[in-house]
Design an enzyme around this catalytic site. Structure first.
Site, PDB file in Angstrom:
ATOM      1  N   CYS A   1     -10.456   4.301  12.360  1.00  0.00           N
ATOM      2  CA  CYS A   1      -9.050   4.182  12.761  1.00  0.00           C
ATOM      3  C   CYS A   1      -8.669   5.420  13.560  1.00  0.00           C
ATOM      4  CB  CYS A   1      -8.122   4.073  11.553  1.00  0.00           C
ATOM      5  SG  CYS A   1      -8.327   2.574  10.572  1.00  0.00           S
TER       6      CYS A   1
ATOM      7  N   ARG B   1      -0.698   3.965  14.758  1.00  0.00           N
ATOM      8  CA  ARG B   1      -2.140   4.017  14.597  1.00  0.00           C
ATOM      9  C   ARG B   1      -2.823   2.772  15.136  1.00  0.00           C
ATOM     10  NH1 ARG B   1      -3.090   2.407   9.145  1.00  0.00           N
ATOM     11  NH2 ARG B   1      -5.254   3.112   9.376  1.00  0.00           N
TER      12      ARG B   1
ATOM     13  N   ASN C   1      -9.592   5.606   7.089  1.00  0.00           N
ATOM     14  CA  ASN C   1     -10.843   5.639   6.343  1.00  0.00           C
ATOM     15  C   ASN C   1     -11.465   7.040   6.354  1.00  0.00           C
ATOM     16  OD1 ASN C   1     -12.910   4.489   4.815  1.00  0.00           O
ATOM     17  ND2 ASN C   1     -14.150   4.072   6.616  1.00  0.00           N
TER      18      ASN C   1
END
Length: 329
Positions: A2, A18, A82
């Protein structure tokens, strides 16, 4: 995988959002949580009642909101990304600490604080605990970027060594390794520039840049976390002038597109196709959540101001994943 991003416009308005890079859907939808909604803390068993309204993207598991990113009504925003190879959580609650499951960290941040400085003050008493939301759902391995509507930003990471709070001077975040390593690695790319390089001579041979963009030769172009960090930090550093909200939102999504994953270009370790499932952008002043999906790249918007924020409910909006096209004739 991400990428998170924060920007500030010429009139000092802040936007945060994001890319969600994932190989599968997690039943995600835009979600508005009003004041007075109750859910059970899975670590303590106690009932939590929301004192602030929230808006973002997430899913509901057994009446429990699990947010991927969100902002509260006062403009504080947080996203979880993550951090698989580095994240470490305590196996049991720690005495004397406020023990939180990782999937509840965004809720803790946004329900109890309105600025980054307030989060920094409160984080010292926090412990992250490895407690699943239910028996079918594993605990996510995450680290977090937090930004307020005044432009201040931090990164929170829990590793085996420590719970770290990093000031975020570049306003971006990706995945592993740790955030402090990413900042050091940027020194390897200090030569990158949007300007065309001057010609030089090697012996009697004059060397000139070939075509527009020669100043960015050496920019990493792969999809790895380290490379995405460099690219998104570079384009954020060289933001153009943004005089209004529409320009800022458009620029924000273009920047996320620069680090987006195209389906088929990256395969996960278990053979799945990774992709940028959706991209989001939050207007932290007006409380507007913008997003677009892999299947529908039109920008959609949900506004806090259009909802009843005192009814104690959660409202889940349709996740728009089918492309629609504006035919002009």
């Amino acid at each position: 995988m991400c990428t998170a991003l924060s920007i500030k416009t010429n009139n000092h308005k802040c936007f945060f959002g994001r890319n969600m890079d994932l190989a599968y859907f997690f039943n995600q939808s835009p979600i508005c949580i009003s004041r007075g909604y109750e859910y059970q803390d899975k670590v303590t068993g106690k009932t939590v009642q929301t004192q602030k309204a929230l808006l973002g993207m997430g899913t509901i598991i057994d009446h429990h909101p699990a947010m991927a990113e969100a902002m509260n009504e006062n403009g504080l925003a947080c996203a979880g990304l993550n951090f698989a190879r580095y994240a470490h959580y305590e196996p049991q609650p720690v005495d004397g600490k406020t023990n939180i499951a990782p999937y509840d960290f965004i809720l803790w941040v946004l329900l109890n604080h309105d600025t980054v400085d307030e989060v920094i003050q409160g984080i010292a008493n926090i412990e992250l605990v490895d407690v699943p939301i239910n028996s079918k759902t594993s605990v996510p391995t995450l680290h977090w970027m937090i930004s307020d509507k005044y432009g201040k930003s931090i990164v929170i990471e829990k590793t085996k060594e420590k719970l770290a709070v990093y000031p975020n001077p570049v306003g971006v975040m990706t995945n592993d390794p740790t955030f402090d390593w990413h900042l050091i690695n940027l020194n390897e790319y200090m030569n990158l520039t949007p300007h065309h390089p001057d010609s030089v001579s090697w012996g009697e041979k004059e060397l000139k840049g070939l075509g527009i963009g020669a100043g960015t030769l050496g920019m990493p172009g792969d999809f790895a976390s380290v490379s995405r960090f460099v690219r998104i930090a570079y384009v954020r550093t060289h933001l153009p002038e943004m005089k209004d909200d529409a320009t800022a939102v458009a620029q924000f999504f273009h920047m996320l597109d620069y680090v987006a994953m195209v389906k088929g270009s990256v395969m996960t370790e278990d053979g799945m196709e990774d992709m940028t499932l959706y991209a989001s952008c939050m207007d932290q002043e007006k409380g507007i959540y913008y997003y677009k999906t892999y299947g529908n790249n039109r920008i959609n918007a949900v506004k806090l101001s259009s909802e009843n924020l005192d009814n104690g409910n959660i409202k889940v909006f349709d996740y728009l994943a089918t492309q629609d096209i504006n035919y002009q004739n």
